[in-house]
Design an enzyme around this catalytic site. Structure first.
Site, mmCIF file in Angstrom:
data_model
loop_
_atom_site.group_PDB
_atom_site.id
_atom_site.type_symbol
_atom_site.label_atom_id
_atom_site.label_comp_id
_atom_site.label_asym_id
_atom_site.label_seq_id
_atom_site.Cartn_x
_atom_site.Cartn_y
_atom_site.Cartn_z
ATOM 1 N N THR A 211 19.029 -90.997 6.738
ATOM 2 C CA THR A 211 18.136 -92.163 6.829
ATOM 3 C C THR A 211 16.861 -91.875 6.039
ATOM 4 O OG1 THR A 211 17.131 -93.748 8.355
ATOM 5 C CG2 THR A 211 17.064 -91.449 9.049
ATOM 6 N N ASN A 212 15.836 -92.672 6.256
ATOM 7 C CA ASN A 212 14.573 -92.504 5.518
ATOM 8 C C ASN A 212 13.397 -92.770 6.452
ATOM 9 O OD1 ASN A 212 13.914 -95.483 5.394
ATOM 10 N ND2 ASN A 212 15.907 -95.464 4.384
ATOM 11 N N HIS A 213 12.197 -92.693 5.920
ATOM 12 C CA HIS A 213 11.002 -92.757 6.774
ATOM 13 C C HIS A 213 10.509 -94.173 7.075
ATOM 14 C CE1 HIS A 213 10.419 -88.529 6.983
ATOM 15 N NE2 HIS A 213 10.262 -88.377 5.680
ATOM 16 N N SER A 214 11.256 -95.204 6.693
ATOM 17 C CA SER A 214 10.751 -96.565 6.913
ATOM 18 C C SER A 214 10.499 -96.824 8.402
ATOM 19 C CB SER A 214 11.771 -97.582 6.396
ATOM 20 O OG SER A 214 11.387 -98.875 6.795
#
Ligand code: CTP
Length: 397
Positions: A211-214
């Site tokens: 995933t990512n930091h959004s």
């Protein structure tokens, strides 16, 4: 402050339930958002909370008794009814709902409701059996047919110690419903806007994801701002730590492909698609059915491309993309604008202070179809959302 609550005249009715303590928080949040909040308390409510508490939070007199000979406010409830933009009653007891259903006007609050032409929103809070009682249900139905709106009650722990329906809905939900009601005739009324938000999760195995930091904050701010300007909003959300916004449709997804399916469905008949989500570009080619066990060697995971949602979404709606970059901001943004045939792209340098993931602020540059560039200063994501929607409004004509 550009919120829909700014400068609005709200009447907050509070009736005798232990959930009154939540009405204090509601009064505080509405006041902080710039609304003028006039509180009217039933006698029962004053047994739970002293009127001074509301007065201290709203900085305005509190009305408690129609016939107080010393009160300058003894007829003011009629004036309040006239000038109100909205009357909200939270918490509303079964007794109060019954009185309104039968047209009683024997205290300041019921009198105000009879006298007002403003929208009325009622948030019931009571014992579950009282709520389910046919008498209460009939009264609620009767009021609904007269245009009075209801929100809740929610289910969960009740003050009686039982679990069930009857809880006052939470304050952020109440604020959301109030905002939506106040904004219903806004400049995006009649429009449908699809907003995506959050960072997608691509499964590696049953316990691990890429995933990512959004944080989802920018997309949620956009969805709420569009709702408060009258739009019908569908929020397609990848996992976030945020509560669901009130008074709009939320479709929960996890992966890029789930988001693709949900977005392609939601844009049918929509006026605009705003892709604020951070969609993974790659997903594991094979998802293991079982948790992958470690051994002494390195692990290689093969990744394959995910669908590009903005590319796939075709139709007569506007397409607005985001470009979160760490270098070559404008060049990268313009390239995405062209490649994905967008009407507008919102570029932000996520390495800059105040614009990173999870921040409540953002500093963005808007780039239009014909290359025009609008640099916005550092501002709250809420304000950025409104600036983006100003452009959407202009593009929609
Ligand atoms: N986007 C999308 N589908 C994807 C990836 C991105 O719809 N599979 C959307 C994003 O929501 C965003 C825009 O495309 O609105 C740009 O996303 P971004 O990740 O910045 O660009 P990419 O096209 O993925 O290019 P790169 O990763 O090379 O920067």
């Amino acid at each position: 402050m550009t919120g829909v609550l700014q400068g609005k005249n709200l009447v907050l009715g509070v009736t005798g339930s232990i959930a009154c303590y939540k009405a204090l928080d509601l009064a505080s949040k509405l006041t902080q958002a710039g609304a003028n909040v006039d509180t009217i308390m039933s006698y029962g409510a004053t047994q739970f909370i002293p009127p001074l508490a509301f007065r201290s939070l709203t900085h305005r007199p509190v009305i408690v008794d129609t016939f107080d000979p010393d009160s300058e406010l003894s007829i003011e409830h009629v004036q309040l009814a006239e000038k109100a933009d909205l009357v909200v009653v939270a918490p509303a007891t079964a007794h109060f709902i019954a009185k309104v259903a039968w047209g009683f006007a024997d205290d300041p609050l019921t009198t105000t409701i009879l006298a007002t032409t403003a929208p009325v929103l009622i948030a019931p809070a009571m014992d579950g059996h009282m709520y389910e009682n046919q008498a209460t249900q009939d009264n609620i139905e009767k009021l609904k047919t007269r245009g009075i709106r209801f929100v809740g009650p929610a289910s969960g722990h009740l003050a009686s110690g039982l679990t069930g329906i009857g809880r006052l809905v939470e304050v952020p939900q109440l604020v959301g419903h109030i905002s939506a009601l106040l904004g219903r005739d806004g400049d995006l009324a009649g429009r449908t806007i699809v907003v995506s938000a959050g960072g997608t999760q691509e499964a590696i195995d049953p316990v691990r994801v890429i995933t990512n930091h959004s944080s989802g904050k920018m997309g949620y701010a956009l969805a709420e701002a569009a709702r408060d300007r009258g739009a019908r909003v569908v929020l397609v959300s990848a996992p976030t730590g945020l509560d669901d916004p009130a008074a709009l449709e939320v479709v929960k997804v996890r992966s890029a492909s789930e988001m693709r399916d949900a977005v392609l469905e939601a844009v049918k008949g929509a006026d605009a698609l705003v892709m604020a989500a951070a969609v993974a570009d790659y997903q594991p080619a094979d998802v293991s059915d079982q948790k992958i066990k470690k051994d002494s060697s390195a692990l290689t995971i093969e990744l394959e491309r995910t669908p590009d949602i903005l590319m796939e979404a075709q139709g007569s709606f506007l397409k607005i993309g985001f470009a979160a970059e760490t270098e070559e901001l404008l060049a990268n943004a313009k390239d995405k604008l062209d490649r994905k045939a967008l009407d507008l792209i919102v570029a932000n340098d996520v390495s800059k202070e105040g614009s990173g993931f999870g921040a409540d602020t953002n500093k963005v540059t808007l780039v239009g179809k014909s290359g025009e560039v609008e640099d916005l200063p550092l501002m709250s994501k809420h304000d950025v959302a409104h600036r983006i929607l100003d452009r959407v409004k202009a593009l929609l004509g």
